[in-house]
Design a protein around this motif. Structure first.
Motif, short mmCIF file in Angstrom:
data_model
loop_
_atom_site.label_atom_id
_atom_site.label_comp_id
_atom_site.label_asym_id
_atom_site.label_seq_id
_atom_site.Cartn_x
_atom_site.Cartn_y
_atom_site.Cartn_z
N VAL A 53 0.82 -1.21 0.00
CA VAL A 53 0.00 0.00 0.00
C VAL A 53 0.86 1.26 0.00
O VAL A 53 0.67 2.17 -0.81
N ARG A 54 1.81 1.34 0.89
CA ARG A 54 2.56 2.58 1.10
C ARG A 54 3.89 2.53 0.36
O ARG A 54 4.82 1.83 0.76
N MET A 55 3.95 3.31 -0.72
CA MET A 55 5.16 3.36 -1.54
C MET A 55 5.44 4.81 -1.92
O MET A 55 4.59 5.69 -1.74
N PRO A 56 6.65 5.09 -2.47
CA PRO A 56 6.97 6.45 -2.92
C PRO A 56 6.02 6.89 -4.02
O PRO A 56 5.45 6.06 -4.72
N PRO A 57 5.81 8.21 -4.19
CA PRO A 57 6.55 9.27 -3.48
C PRO A 57 5.94 9.69 -2.15
O PRO A 57 6.62 10.27 -1.31
N SER A 58 4.67 9.42 -1.89
CA SER A 58 4.02 9.95 -0.69
C SER A 58 4.14 9.02 0.51
O SER A 58 3.95 9.45 1.65
N THR A 71 2.04 6.92 1.47
CA THR A 71 0.74 6.83 2.13
C THR A 71 -0.08 5.71 1.48
O THR A 71 -0.13 4.61 2.00
N ASP A 72 -0.69 6.02 0.34
CA ASP A 72 -1.54 5.02 -0.31
C ASP A 72 -1.21 4.86 -1.79
O ASP A 72 -2.05 4.47 -2.58
N GLU A 73 0.06 5.15 -2.14
CA GLU A 73 0.45 5.13 -3.55
C GLU A 73 0.24 3.77 -4.21
O GLU A 73 -0.15 3.68 -5.37
N GLY A 74 0.52 2.70 -3.47
CA GLY A 74 0.37 1.37 -4.05
C GLY A 74 -1.06 1.05 -4.42
O GLY A 74 -1.34 0.55 -5.51
N LEU A 75 -2.00 1.37 -3.51
CA LEU A 75 -3.41 1.11 -3.80
C LEU A 75 -3.92 1.98 -4.93
O LEU A 75 -4.66 1.52 -5.80
N LYS A 76 -3.54 3.25 -4.91
CA LYS A 76 -3.96 4.15 -6.00
C LYS A 76 -3.44 3.64 -7.33
O LYS A 76 -4.15 3.66 -8.34
N ALA A 77 -2.19 3.16 -7.34
CA ALA A 77 -1.61 2.63 -8.58
C ALA A 77 -2.34 1.37 -9.01
O ALA A 77 -2.57 1.15 -10.21
N ALA A 78 -2.72 0.51 -8.06
CA ALA A 78 -3.45 -0.71 -8.39
C ALA A 78 -4.81 -0.39 -9.01
O ALA A 78 -5.23 -1.03 -9.98
N VAL A 79 -5.49 0.61 -8.44
CA VAL A 79 -6.79 1.04 -8.98
C VAL A 79 -6.60 1.56 -10.41
O VAL A 79 -7.37 1.23 -11.32
N GLU A 80 -5.56 2.35 -10.63
CA GLU A 80 -5.29 2.89 -11.97
C GLU A 80 -4.93 1.77 -12.94
O GLU A 80 -5.37 1.77 -14.10
#
Length: 211
Positions: free
Chosen positions: A50-55, A57-66
């Motif tokens: 879930v939590r990856m760069p750059p933030s 916070t939730d970059e991994g999940l956001k990337a998975a959704v995208e």
């Protein structure tokens, strides 16, 4: 496909899945690289933190959704220390299945993890009970599950954890036939027409989580 910014964990996952006969198409450490790799490689399944760069916070999940927007239905197993409810809900929103969300600290055995990975790759839905609990807090007032009995809700909750009918029967100390009857009633009450069994299970679980 493996996406985790912690190098030791990422390499450990690469070694684990490779030793069990799988090929790792790519191993990345940030969200944009995850999306790019899924679009390029079209992996059978992706393991995503879930939590990856750059933030962080939730970059991994956001990337998975995208990634699932760009490659509809691409299987994703989220493996994290945290439950990010908003994007976890978004990950389930397309009702396509092939989604898992496990908490790292609660994976009790390698075989359990590999089994979950296989089920997600096969189109199933596997969710940690804590993820289920937090998602259910977001239920709408108009609950599509209102027609289910308490026992049917219990069976559906165990289905959401990825349990088979046989495993549910053992958990509830009832016969396989009793569980099959509950499952049929669930499909009927949720108005899921006759279809391939696994597909209906996925739809029932997603209705449960988004109900």
């Amino acid at each position: 496909m493996i996406a985790d910014d912690a190098v030791l964990l990422r390499e450990g996952l690469v070694r684990l899945v490779t030793e069990h006969g799988h090929e790792v198409a790519a191993a990345v450490g940030d969200g944009p690289s995850l999306v790019e790799a899924i679009v390029r490689e079209r992996p059978d399944v992706s393991i995503v933190d879930v939590r990856m760069p750059p933030s962080h916070t939730d970059e991994g999940l956001k990337a998975a959704v995208e990634a699932r927007r760009l490659v509809p239905g691409t299987p994703v197993l989220v493996l994290s220390q945290y439950v990010e409810v908003s994007y976890a809900d978004d990950l389930l929103a397309d009702r396509a299945g092939a989604v898992g969300y496990l908490l790292k600290d609660r994976v009790a055995a390698i075989t359990e993890f590999l089994d979950a990975l296989g089920r997600v790759a096969g189109g199933g839905t596997v969710l940690d009970p804590e993820v289920v609990a937090q998602l259910l807090v977001r239920r709408r007032r108009d609950d599509p599950l209102r027609e289910l009995t308490a026992r049917e809700r219990e069976v559906l909750g165990l289905m959401a954890e990825g349990m088979s009918n046989t495993a549910i029967a053992r958990k509830l100390v009832v016969s396989d036939g009793a569980v099959e009857k509950h499952v049929r009633n669930i499909f009927t009450k949720l108005q899921l027409p006759p279809d391939e069994e696994q597909h209906r299970r996925v739809l029932a679980v997603l209705t449960y989580l988004r109900g």
